[in-house]
Design a protein around this motif. Structure first.
Motif, PDB file in Angstrom:
ATOM      1  N   GLY A  22       0.823  -1.200   0.000  1.00 18.21           N
ATOM      2  CA  GLY A  22       0.000   0.000   0.000  1.00 18.21           C
ATOM      3  C   GLY A  22       0.856   1.249   0.000  1.00 18.21           C
ATOM      4  N   PRO A  23       0.220   2.419   0.011  1.00 19.70           N
ATOM      5  CA  PRO A  23       0.953   3.690   0.027  1.00 19.70           C
ATOM      6  C   PRO A  23       1.929   3.765   1.197  1.00 19.70           C
ATOM      7  N   GLY A  24       3.096   4.336   0.940  1.00 25.31           N
ATOM      8  CA  GLY A  24       4.102   4.518   1.978  1.00 25.31           C
ATOM      9  C   GLY A  24       5.137   3.418   2.044  1.00 25.31           C
ATOM     10  N   ASN A  25       4.832   2.244   1.481  1.00 31.09           N
ATOM     11  CA  ASN A  25       5.778   1.128   1.559  1.00 31.09           C
ATOM     12  C   ASN A  25       7.085   1.422   0.829  1.00 31.09           C
ATOM     13  N   LEU A  26       6.993   1.932  -0.402  1.00 26.33           N
ATOM     14  CA  LEU A  26       8.211   2.220  -1.159  1.00 26.33           C
ATOM     15  C   LEU A  26       8.990   3.371  -0.532  1.00 26.33           C
ATOM     16  N   HIS A  27       8.276   4.325   0.016  1.00 23.16           N
ATOM     17  CA  HIS A  27       8.944   5.428   0.727  1.00 23.16           C
ATOM     18  C   HIS A  27       9.794   4.862   1.863  1.00 23.16           C
ATOM     19  N   TYR A  28       9.249   3.887   2.582  1.00 26.57           N
ATOM     20  CA  TYR A  28       9.981   3.274   3.691  1.00 26.57           C
ATOM     21  C   TYR A  28      11.211   2.525   3.189  1.00 26.57           C
ATOM     22  N   HIS A  29      11.027   1.677   2.178  1.00 24.03           N
ATOM     23  CA  HIS A  29      12.159   0.935   1.619  1.00 24.03           C
ATOM     24  C   HIS A  29      13.291   1.891   1.233  1.00 24.03           C
ATOM     25  N   CYS A  30      12.937   2.947   0.515  1.00 24.38           N
ATOM     26  CA  CYS A  30      13.956   3.879   0.008  1.00 24.38           C
ATOM     27  C   CYS A  30      14.594   4.674   1.135  1.00 24.38           C
ATOM     28  N   LYS A  31      13.840   4.938   2.182  1.00 20.61           N
ATOM     29  CA  LYS A  31      14.403   5.645   3.328  1.00 20.61           C
ATOM     30  C   LYS A  31      15.491   4.803   3.983  1.00 20.61           C
ATOM     31  N   VAL A  32      15.298   3.485   3.981  1.00 23.06           N
ATOM     32  CA  VAL A  32      16.299   2.578   4.538  1.00 23.06           C
ATOM     33  C   VAL A  32      17.470   2.398   3.577  1.00 23.06           C
ATOM     34  N   PHE A  33      17.176   2.079   2.311  1.00 24.00           N
ATOM     35  CA  PHE A  33      18.227   1.699   1.363  1.00 24.00           C
ATOM     36  C   PHE A  33      18.955   2.893   0.745  1.00 24.00           C
ATOM     37  N   GLN A  34      18.262   4.026   0.615  1.00 30.08           N
ATOM     38  CA  GLN A  34      18.822   5.175  -0.119  1.00 30.08           C
ATOM     39  C   GLN A  34      19.449   4.706  -1.433  1.00 30.08           C
ATOM     40  N   PRO A  35      18.634   4.146  -2.329  1.00 30.88           N
ATOM     41  CA  PRO A  35      19.171   3.552  -3.564  1.00 30.88           C
ATOM     42  C   PRO A  35      19.781   4.586  -4.497  1.00 30.88           C
TER      43      PRO A  35
END
Length: 460
Positions: free
Chosen positions: A168-181
């Motif tokens: 759902g919304p916010g999941n990719l934001h979280y992943h990217c906040k951790v990984f900083q791809p």
């Protein structure tokens, strides 16, 4: 994880030692999910509203607790040390940012409705011949896994490739906040997860979170032909955008696609050069998966000639359109890893391509996460199936009858069989099989009964 002295971490998270030794060496870190601790010398971020069950972690003693709990709440906690912070979440994110910044290396985040796992696996395979890689395990791509994968990066890691799941919304934001791809890939966007995203536009917006999630001056790799990907807003993105596909506009373009016995050959065009390629697996979508991986590997530093040689040794991911011998000399296409309308259409294209003059059958299971859009999606699938050359449709599941009903309404010429469970179709399917039949079984790993049926139909 790269070992770090506790004293160094204290300054990062603005923590104060309640008790413990500042010279303690931290060898891993985790947040919540105490049952996932796996080694000694772990830093555990414990929120004030979370219970601490010592039985889950005691065998991995010594460990350090970082918490915003009160003195009363921590008095009975057993640990080698306790670090007091004002807010555990703030401390966790401060540590996460700091740890990521210790490593100047390419990190690839892969998202999309279909092809995430295969693209990630191809890219990891291409890079692993030259680089030390950290990557997602199979398709275990939930947000709760992201921090664990980041902690898997250490001084010996050259690059990382992570699959990013979306419920759902916010999941990719979280992943990217951790990984900083440094590199983001969107494979394709179709109908999925409407239970959380509500509409296709909501789903596209949720997928678009990766655009802002890629590091400044990073790279986005996109599908040049996918209509829904074209709706992703790229405004404000200042990095490089690379397109992959079969159209002339693609920066990495495939042409001359030819089916072989175990895979496909194609010509890769990049700038003014061409390269002969071979990828195990079938379907145009597999060509796109290969192109995304090739573009990312090339961006990281692998030559396309070396990538072409390495690609030949890739082993297709299990239950991803896996073509195998079935009972009575039939051909079984096992695509029971995951399912959504986009992957169903891709799978049917493979069935048509491999079927040729053979009898073709589609065994279709339930699709999850469609919310109140389920019937509409099933009706659209029925219309699609009616336009395809399929001899037999077997719809299995509580509501897949809607697919069958719509297919018949739209003029489907083949035989139709419906049932509420795989057990009720087993005999019918077994009688259907012979040396002239190709059967596609399309479902997801959540449907263990359907997976079991697929296994039982294969040649021992």
């Amino acid at each position: 994880m790269k070992p770090l002295p506790l004293q160094e971490i204290l300054g990062v998270i603005n923590g104060e030692i309640v008790y413990g030794d500042g010279n303690f060496i931290v060898k891993d870190a985790m947040v919540s999910h105490l049952h996932r601790i796996k080694m000694r010398n772990t830093l555990i971020f414990l929120r004030k509203n979370e219970a601490f069950h010592v039985r889950k972690v005691i065998r991995y003693s010594p460990y350090i607790i970082v918490t915003d709990k009160s003195d009363e709440e921590i008095k009975d906690i057993e640990a080698a040390g306790i670090i007091r912070v004002q807010n555990t979440d703030d401390a966790f994110w401060a540590f996460t940012r700091y740890y990521r910044q210790l490593f100047d290396l390419p990190i690839v985040a892969v998202t999309g409705t279909c092809g995430k796992t295969t693209t990630k696996e191809i890219l990891s395979h291409l890079l692993s011949s030259t680089y030390s890689i950290q990557s997602t395990i199979r398709s275990r791509n939930a947000t709760r896994k992201s921090f664990q994968y980041l902690m898997g990066i250490d001084e010996n890691t050259d690059a990382a490739v992570f699959e990013t799941g979306l419920r759902g919304p916010g999941n990719l934001h979280y992943h990217c906040k951790v990984f900083q791809p440094t590199i983001g890939i969107i494979t394709t966007i179709g109908v999925d997860h409407l239970d959380k995203c509500k509409t296709l536009d909501g789903y596209i917006k949720a997928k678009s979170e990766i655009v802002a999630g890629v590091r400044k001056d990073g790279t986005l790799i996109l599908n040049s032909e996918d209509e829904h990907t074209k709706k992703v807003s790229l405004s404000g993105f200042t990095g490089e955008i690379i397109y992959c596909g079969t159209s002339e506009e693609a920066d990495y373009r495939a042409s001359d696609i030819v089916y072989g016995r175990t895979g496909m050959s194609f010509t890769l065009h990049h700038k003014d050069k061409t390269y002969a390629m071979y990828i195990p697996g079938f379907g145009k979508h597999q060509i796109y998966n290969a192109l995304f991986a090739l573009a990312a590997a090339h961006k990281i530093g692998l030559t396309l000639r070396k990538a072409a040689l390495r690609m030949r040794t890739f082993k297709n991911v299990e239950r991803h359109l896996q073509v195998e011998k079935g009972k009575k000399a039939s051909t079984i296409i096992d695509d029971t890893w995951s399912t959504n309308p986009t992957s169903i259409e891709a799978a049917i294209d493979v069935l048509e391509s491999l079927g040729n003059d053979r009898k073709s059958a589609l065994l279709l299971g339930n699709i999850a996460y469609l919310g109140d859009q389920e019937k509409n999606v099933y009706y659209e699938l029925g219309k699609l199936i009616a336009s395809k050359k399929i001899d037999t449709l077997i719809a299995v599941g509580k509501n897949t009858k809607y697919v069958a009903e719509q297919a018949k309404k739209d003029g489907f010429k083949g035989k139709v069989y419906t049932a509420d469970s795989p057990a009720r179709v087993k005999k019918y399917v077994e009688n259907l099989l012979d040396e002239k039949t190709t059967l596609l079984i399309k479902g997801s790993m959540m449907d263990t009964e359907l997976m079991g049926l697929a296994r039982s139909l294969k040649e021992k």
